[in-house]
Design an enzyme around this catalytic site. Structure first.
Site, short mmCIF file in Angstrom:
data_model
loop_
_atom_site.label_atom_id
_atom_site.label_comp_id
_atom_site.label_asym_id
_atom_site.label_seq_id
_atom_site.Cartn_x
_atom_site.Cartn_y
_atom_site.Cartn_z
CE LYS A 187 70.29 36.01 56.85
NZ LYS A 187 71.16 34.93 56.41
CE LYS B 177 80.68 43.61 53.48
NZ LYS B 177 81.08 42.80 54.65
CE LYS C 221 77.69 34.53 49.95
NZ LYS C 221 78.53 33.34 49.79
#
Ligand code: TRP
Length: 326
Positions: free
Chosen positions: A111, A192, A195
């Site tokens: 990140k 996978k 979200k």
């Protein structure tokens, strides 16, 4: 009775991967374990969400968890920010963790950990998570693969603290759910369902209308050899549909494979089974949506139960490091 604790961020809508991979196991756990489920709104702040949006998402996620079967009388369901001990213990644990070990967290690196503008909250995120867990003296923490490193850090911090100050924290174990499907993206079945990656056609949300579910399953990527077989390596798309059908019907994907010849039939039955699971969940969700006061009352009760446990642990940790009780 073993105590289990898990947390989930109120950001992004819940999808089938969250449901079959985590939430459904939580619902099963609550009958046999002392269960704590925490909606981690403080962690969501690391994404700097719009304030109204964060409020909306916190209530929506709580409502979805209730609709999915989390029973506030059996489990302790609460908002992280309602229990101040989480932030209080996090500071003590920040004085236990090192710069080097937090800098090495892969999620932090992914990140933007090497950038000057990265928020300090993203850096200390895993310490707050350790606090979430250690406050409740949890035995088991069901987490996905992406959180295993954070759980390792939690164990390390607990041990380091205990060695220095005495036996204050239980050292928790990560648990892999006994049952639970690894749900893959319908458009990219090699990754996978997630979200954080925008894949509108590949992701089935728990609030998707039946017609959307049908459309997404119909368009799911398969392969061209027209043979229904459960082979996640060679036939990831078909394997994913079989896993979803199995998860929705409590079946076995390998056994189910034998009863299908055509992809179309498998897709039809899969979307029907998913609709059959999600429709009642959506109806319960609507009831909670119509009654936000009830959701808030449930959170209030949960926070009271959570505080009664968390405050005891915090007080002994604070005392152990030499803070004077107020
Ligand atoms: N970091 C977790 C995630 O993003 C959420 C989380 C916060 C959590 N606190 C936790 C999970 C405590 C388990 C236990 O998925």
């Amino acid at each position: 009775m073993a105590r289990v604790l898990s947390g989930i961020q109120p950001s992004g809508d819940l999808h089938l991967g969250n449901y079959f991979g985590a939430v459904r196991n939580w619902v099963n756990d609550q009958t046999t374990k002392d269960a704590f489920f925490c909606v981690v709104d403080l962690h969501a702040l690391t994404n700097t969400p719009d304030p109204e949006e964060l409020r909306r998402q916190s209530i929506q996620l709580t409502s979805l968890l209730l609709a999915a079967g989390i029973d506030p009388l059996q489990s302790t369901l609460f908002l992280q920010s309602h229990v101040p001990s989480h932030q209080q213990l996090a500071w003590i644990l920040e004085c236990t963790a090192t710069y080097g070990e937090l800098r090495r967290m892969t999620q932090f690196k992914d990140k933007g950990g090497d950038q000057e503008t990265v928020r300090v909250g993203l850096f200390t995120y895993p310490v707050l998570m350790a606090s979430d867990i250690l406050l409740y003296q949890a035995d088991e923490v069901p987490v996905g693969d992406d959180q295993r490193q954070h759980l390792e850090l939690t164990r390390e911090l607990a041990q380091r603290f205990n060695n220095r100050y005495g036996q204050i924290f239980k050292v928790p174990n990560a648990t892999i759910p006994a049952v639970g499907a690894r749900v893959m993206d319908l458009q990219h079945p090699e990754r996978k369902m997630s979200k954080s990656v925008a894949s509108p056609l590949g992701t089935i949300g728990l609030l998707d209308a039946p017609s959307e579910i049908e459309k997404k399953v119909k368009k799911a990527v398969t392969d061209t050899d027209d043979m229904v077989r459960f082979d996640p390596q060679l036939k990831p798309g078909i394997a994913n549909l079989l896993s979803l059908l199995a998860a929705a019907t409590d079946g076995d994907p390998k056994v189910l494979a034998d009863s299908y010849q055509r992809y179309g039939d498998l897709k039809r039955d899969t979307s029907e089974a998913l609709v059959a699971i999600l429709t009642p969940l959506q109806e319960r969700y609507e009831e909670f949506q119509r009654d936000p006061a009830q959701v808030l009352a449930i959170l209030k009760l949960g926070a009271e139960k959570a505080r009664s446990v968390a405050e005891v642990t915090y007080a002994s940790a604070a005392d152990a490091v030499g803070l004077i009780a107020p």
